[in-house]
Write a protein that holds these residues in place. Structure first.
Motif, PDB file in Angstrom:
ATOM      1  N   LYS B  22       9.402  -8.859   0.508  1.00 32.08           N
ATOM      2  CA  LYS B  22      11.060  -9.108   0.093  1.00 32.08           C
ATOM      3  C   LYS B  22      11.743 -10.087   0.977  1.00 32.08           C
ATOM      4  CE  LYS B  22      10.916  -5.252  -2.212  1.00 32.08           C
ATOM      5  NZ  LYS B  22       9.830  -4.766  -3.089  1.00 32.08           N
ATOM      6  N   CYS B  23      10.833 -11.484   0.745  1.00 37.92           N
ATOM      7  CA  CYS B  23      11.960 -12.128   1.929  1.00 37.92           C
ATOM      8  C   CYS B  23      13.104 -13.148   0.832  1.00 37.92           C
ATOM      9  CB  CYS B  23      10.655 -13.139   2.171  1.00 37.92           C
ATOM     10  SG  CYS B  23       9.429 -13.643   0.788  1.00 37.92           S
ATOM     11  N   GLY B  24      12.558 -13.183  -0.300  1.00 38.49           N
ATOM     12  CA  GLY B  24      13.817 -13.875  -1.150  1.00 38.49           C
ATOM     13  C   GLY B  24      13.703 -15.207  -1.389  1.00 38.49           C
ATOM     14  N   THR B  25      12.718 -15.599  -1.302  1.00 39.97           N
ATOM     15  CA  THR B  25      11.915 -17.069  -1.425  1.00 39.97           C
ATOM     16  C   THR B  25      11.861 -17.347  -3.424  1.00 39.97           C
ATOM     17  OG1 THR B  25      10.519 -17.326  -0.006  1.00 39.97           O
ATOM     18  CG2 THR B  25      10.078 -19.184  -1.318  1.00 39.97           C
TER      19      THR B  25
END
Ligand SMILES: Cc1cc2nc3c(=O)[nH]c(=O)nc-3n(C[C@H](O)[C@H](O)[C@H](O)COP(=O)(O)OP(=O)(O)OC[C@H]3O[C@@H](n4cnc5c(N)ncnc54)[C@H](O)[C@@H]3O)c2cc1C
Ligand code: SF4
Ligand code: SF4
Lengths: 472, 424
Positions: B22-25
């Motif tokens: 869930k890092c959002g990269t």
């Protein structure tokens, strides 16, 4: 399953209708499958909100907060949800206030070297826009391709370039903020100086969405440096590398970035790029300098002279952009590659005074050895901000206790060296239990008085920073 | 025949779903998120929804299906994902899971949402002369084209290529001998090059002949399965994969070349999921541009006579080649053509917006994504936009038409063939 309060407090229909009136049908959702996607951030914990709203103006945010304040509904501001400390998690349900639709760069003022933006602008989008005009916004969190400026302000984000240029705080001239009562206030302004009243801008920066919702940001810009030079320096010991860092600073040189990697970090990224790294490498420093072309050569030479006595195995000065990119790729590949070591990562971003880095590294080695958990370290050596990663397999019996012990010891060591338990990621929920380790009681009380005075009903991001019990 | 495994189920992806931190990269690379800025529409959200589906934490309601349907399967996210989460495969498996539980394919759901859309309805009510169902009936039942362009649901303002009067595979022998000692190359035509753009297939044959290859074009090959994959029809994917396996396995070719980026992705990944035999065959699948460059087409093109008059050409990267790192080869070919003056366009590697069956049901989004591409094309000031995928060609042309631009679109191979012809 989702954690958090059971849904005894589902929002009433009449409230939802009022919210819909404020933002419009298309800018609100109560669909479970949408809410699931606003339940997490980069901490990977999950708490469902009751409703997600996408306001488009400060006025709408104001109306939402007025209603929420009257009805005592928790409101959690949210940018990209890339936070590492749980700041945007709706731990008590309520409203997920998603600021992504306020994403305009309103103005780039080349005469006064400033810009005015809405909070949903992505950091890198903004950087590219100002760089196209020969201007420069230095804060460069590794998340800059997706984090929002609003989130950067609320967490006071930092990055590699902060050694020379400072953190987000140092570039915020003024803000438009919606208070928990729904009023719109203005802090700071468009001038480089300004001492009228309290410095509310500084209070807001780093307040993690607990004191107000930022709806407009006035940002200071710099001229874009003419050129930069990237160097990779390989050491035969971590101690050598950390002493080299101190010496560079003592030598009155402030590089743009001064990043370090320990031996495990090197091992996990050895094959990530075309660069060949000597077998005996135990630490790496990545140093970048920027400025006028002619001066760079001299600076680079000087730095290499300074570090030479500390067990340097190899140095490489990037000839061109591609080689510099390769060097950076090495550094950026660490975080995602850590899984090779163990499946569970506990990532802390402690910060110590720069001169204490060698001592801190020794402490980390000791803790790793004594407790028997791998600890991998890399990060921003230039400003003492070390990313400490305790890598474990939680399915191993008793591992969680070991982790807890290791974290506590790491924080204790950090504080005893005069450091802080979070350099840039913030407290949110994940570090709330450790707040009292760093701050004494009167300090915490002082902060809580501010929170209570500004948000007496505790609707704005409740439970963050101070923890659940402390906040009510 | 070898035992072929079926497409994996969603639960087989449990571990990969867990790999998403869930890092959002992916925010930075998803073309849909770029337009909508809504979390359920980005890779990270899709993976969270797949997780919820797997754990039975949510109903499969209309919004859930709509969210899962809004994905181009372009892989722009997984290409950049630090944890190598195969998002497009997870989304495809989620669609199969929905179909399995609801007995309805997403395709059907898509239809019902489209039917609810008044504007789309207006266009669809009149079938339009762009697309004739009658001609289309010549295209076999199982071709992905039927999913891509389900007859009355295509808007009238959309540019769709005509069905060719003569199909590629019908007009060529199954075996074209080359020089002795040269590799044997099987040509996977794909539906678009077979039914709509046969000249692309012919251009491929010309280029392969130039290098003296032994060429095989089995008549019983079928659709790569991408449209079926995209619409969650697992059984159709399995059937098409079996068919292609049997058509190509017996040939014992050294390579299977594709002229369509999506086919390359579909054929390779679908075969690759069927077990050891399928994997072996999948390993032979190679994009024709990469193949031609590896086999030294550069030298042949360098030997062509120089030209006074050059035409300005830019290149669009199809996602399914970019994801494999095939970005240099098509450009190398273009740059080697004496009649081409090559220029880069801005964001050449950004998705065109077509995405399997996506564009049928979310054409409004496709148009928005395409508008961005069209602006980049305009600014590149190139006369021609070349690409390496017939699907992208169709979508690029549609975007250009919507933007009212004068540019033309072509396949890299067409330029190669034209150059060879005129130098003869
Ligand atoms: C791979 C990765 C690398 C990272 N690298 C760095 C790094 O190098 N340096 C660094 O400092 N951080 C880093 N981070 C952490 C994170 O990206 C930053 O904290 C960033 O500033 C968060 O921005 P966001 O838009 O995602 O905010 P969110 O995560 O959505 O929110 C963060 C906090 O800000 C509040 N908030 C958001 N918008 C507003 C607003 N408009 N008004 C008031 N409050 C608001 C939220 O309530 C929450 O408390 C990294 C994260 C990841 C996943
Ligand atoms: S899919 Fe990959 S890039 Fe996206 S959030 Fe998950 S891990 Fe990060
Ligand atoms: S496959 Fe493409 S459309 Fe789907 S989530 Fe990934 S980037 Fe977005």
């Amino acid at each position: 399953m989702f954690t958090g309060k059971e849904k005894e407090a589902m929002l009433e229909k009449s409230i939802l209708q009022k919210l819909e009136k404020i933002v419009g049908r298309d800018n609100m959702t109560t669909e479970k499958s949408d809410l699931i996607c606003y339940s997490f951030d980069a901490t990977q914990q999950r708490f469902l909100p009751d409703v997600a709203l996408y306001p488009r103006s400060a006025e709408e945010v104001g109306e939402i907060l007025k209603l929420a304040n009257r009805e005592r509904i928790p409101v959690v501001p949210r940018g990209a949800g890339s936070g590492f400390s749980g700041g945007s998690l709706p731990t008590m349900g309520g409203i997920a206030l998603v600021l992504r639709r306020m994403d305009k760069i309103l103005e780039i003022d080349e005469e006064n070297l400033l810009a005015v933006v809405e909070p949903g602008v992505v950091t890198e989008v903004f950087q590219q826009a100002v760089e196209a005009k020969g201007l420069f916004y230095p804060p460069d969190p590794a998340s800059l391709k997706f984090s929002t400026l609003g989130g950067n302000v609320a967490e006071c984000a930092g990055g590699p370039r902060c050694v020379k240029y400072g953190v987000t705080r140092d570039y915020i001239l003024g803000l438009e903020v919606v208070t928990p009562q729904g009023e719109i206030i203005h802090t700071g302004g468009r001038t480089m100086k300004g001492v009228v009243g309290y410095d509310l801008t500084r209070l807001m920066v780093g307040s993690e969405g607990t004191l107000g919702v930022v709806t407009r940001i006035i940002i200071k810009l710099l001229p874009l440096p003419e050129a930069k030079k990237t160097m990779l320096i390989v050491f035969d010991s971590i101690r050598g590398a950390s002493r080299a860092v101190s010496r560079i600073i003592l030598g009155r040189i402030i590089p743009t970035t001064l990043e370090f990697m320990d031996s495990t970090s090197i091992d996990v990224v050895r094959n990530a790029t075309n660069l060949s790294i000597p077998e005996q490498a135990k630490a790496i420093l990545i140093v970048e300098v920027d400025g006028e072309e002619e001066l760079l050569e001299k600076q680079a030479k000087r730095i290499l002279e300074i570090v030479a006595p500390f067990g340097v195995l190899e140095t490489r000065v990037a000839k061109d952009k591609a080689e510099s990119e390769d060097i950076w790729k090495l550094r950026r590949s660490i975080s995602p590659s850590l899984r090779q070591v163990n499946p569970n990562k506990f990532n802390e971003d402690i910060c110590v005074p720069r001169s204490k880095i060698p001592d801190m590294i020794l402490e980390l080695e000791r803790i790793s050895r004594e407790i028997g958990v791998p600890i991998i370290n890399f990060g921003h050596a230039g400003d003492g901000n070390i990313h400490v990663n305790v890598m474990v397999d939680l399915t191993t019996e008793g591992m969680q206790e070991k982790v807890d012990r290791a974290l506590e010891e790491i924080f204790r060591a950090t504080l005893s060296l005069g450091g802080t338990i979070s350099g840039e990621h913030g407290i949110g929920t994940t570090k709330a239990p450790f707040l009292a380790m760093e701050l004494n009681d009167p300090t915490i009380k002082y902060m809580r008085i501010i929170k209570q005075a500004l948000d007496p009903n505790n609707i704005l991001n409740p439970g963050k920073i101070f923890g659940f019990s402390g906040n009510e | 025949m070898a035992e072929l495994k079926k497409q994996p189920e969603l639960k087989d992806y449990a571990e990969q779903i867990r790999q998403c931190v869930k890092c959002g990269t992916c925010h930075a690379y998803c073309p849909i998120f770029d337009q909508e800025r809504k979390e359920p529409l980005v890779a990270r959200g899709k993976v969270a929804l797949a997780q919820a589906l797997l754990n039975k934490e949510t109903e499969i309601d209309a919004r859930f299906m709509d969210n899962i349907s809004k994905c181009l399967l372009c892989g722009s996210c997984s290409d950049k994902c630090p944890n190598l989460v195969p998002v497009e495969e997870i989304v495809a498996a989620s669609r199969r899971e929905i179909a399995r539980r609801k007995g309805l394919s997403l395709f059907g759901i898509g239809l019902s949402t489209t039917l609810k859309h008044p504007l789309l309805m207006k266009f669809m009510a009149r079938m339009g002369n762009l697309f004739s169902w009658l001609v289309f009936r010549k295209v076999p039942e199982k071709s992905g084209l039927r999913l891509r362009f389900p007859a009355p649901y295509i808007r009238r303002d959309r540019t769709i290529p005509k069905v060719a009067s003569r199909f590629l595979r019908d007009s060529h022998p199954e075996y074209i001998p080359g020089e002795p000692g040269k590799p044997t190359v099987a040509l996977f035509t794909g539906c678009m090059a077979n039914f709509m753009y046969p000249h692309i297939g012919e251009a491929a044959i010309d280029a392969l002949k130039l290098l003296g290859m032994n060429i095989r074009i089995p008549k019983d090959q079928g659709c790569c399965g991408v449209p079926a994959l995209s619409s969650g029809d697992g059984a159709a994917v399995d059937e098409l994969t079996r068919r292609n396996f049997s058509a190509f396995n017996r040939l014992e070719a050294d390579y299977i070349v594709t002229v369509c980026a999506s086919c390359n992705f579909g054929l390779r990944t679908n075969l690759g999921k069927t077990g050891a035999d399928g994997e072996g065959l999948a390993a032979k699948v190679i994009d024709i541009h990469r193949f031609l460059v590896e086999q030294g087409i550069g030298e042949k093109l360098a030997a062509l006579p120089a030209r006074e008059k050059k035409i300005r050409v830019t290149y669009h990267d199809p996602c399914h080649l970019r994801n494999q790192g095939i970005t240099g080869e098509p450009r190398a070919i273009l740059k080697a053509l004496p009649g081409v003056d090559f220029v880069e366009m801005r964001n050449a590697d950004q998705c065109c917006g077509l995405g399997g069956t996506f564009s049928v049901y979310h054409y409004d989004l496709t148009i928005k994504i395409g508008a961005k591409k069209a602006a980049a094309i305009r600014d590149a000031r190139a006369e021609l936009v070349a690409t390496a995928c017939p699907g992208c060609m169709m979508q690029l042309l549609d975007s250009i038409n919507h933007a009212g631009l004068p540019n033309r679109v072509c396949h890299v191979l067409e330029l190669v063939a034209a150059e060879l012809k005129s130098s003869r």
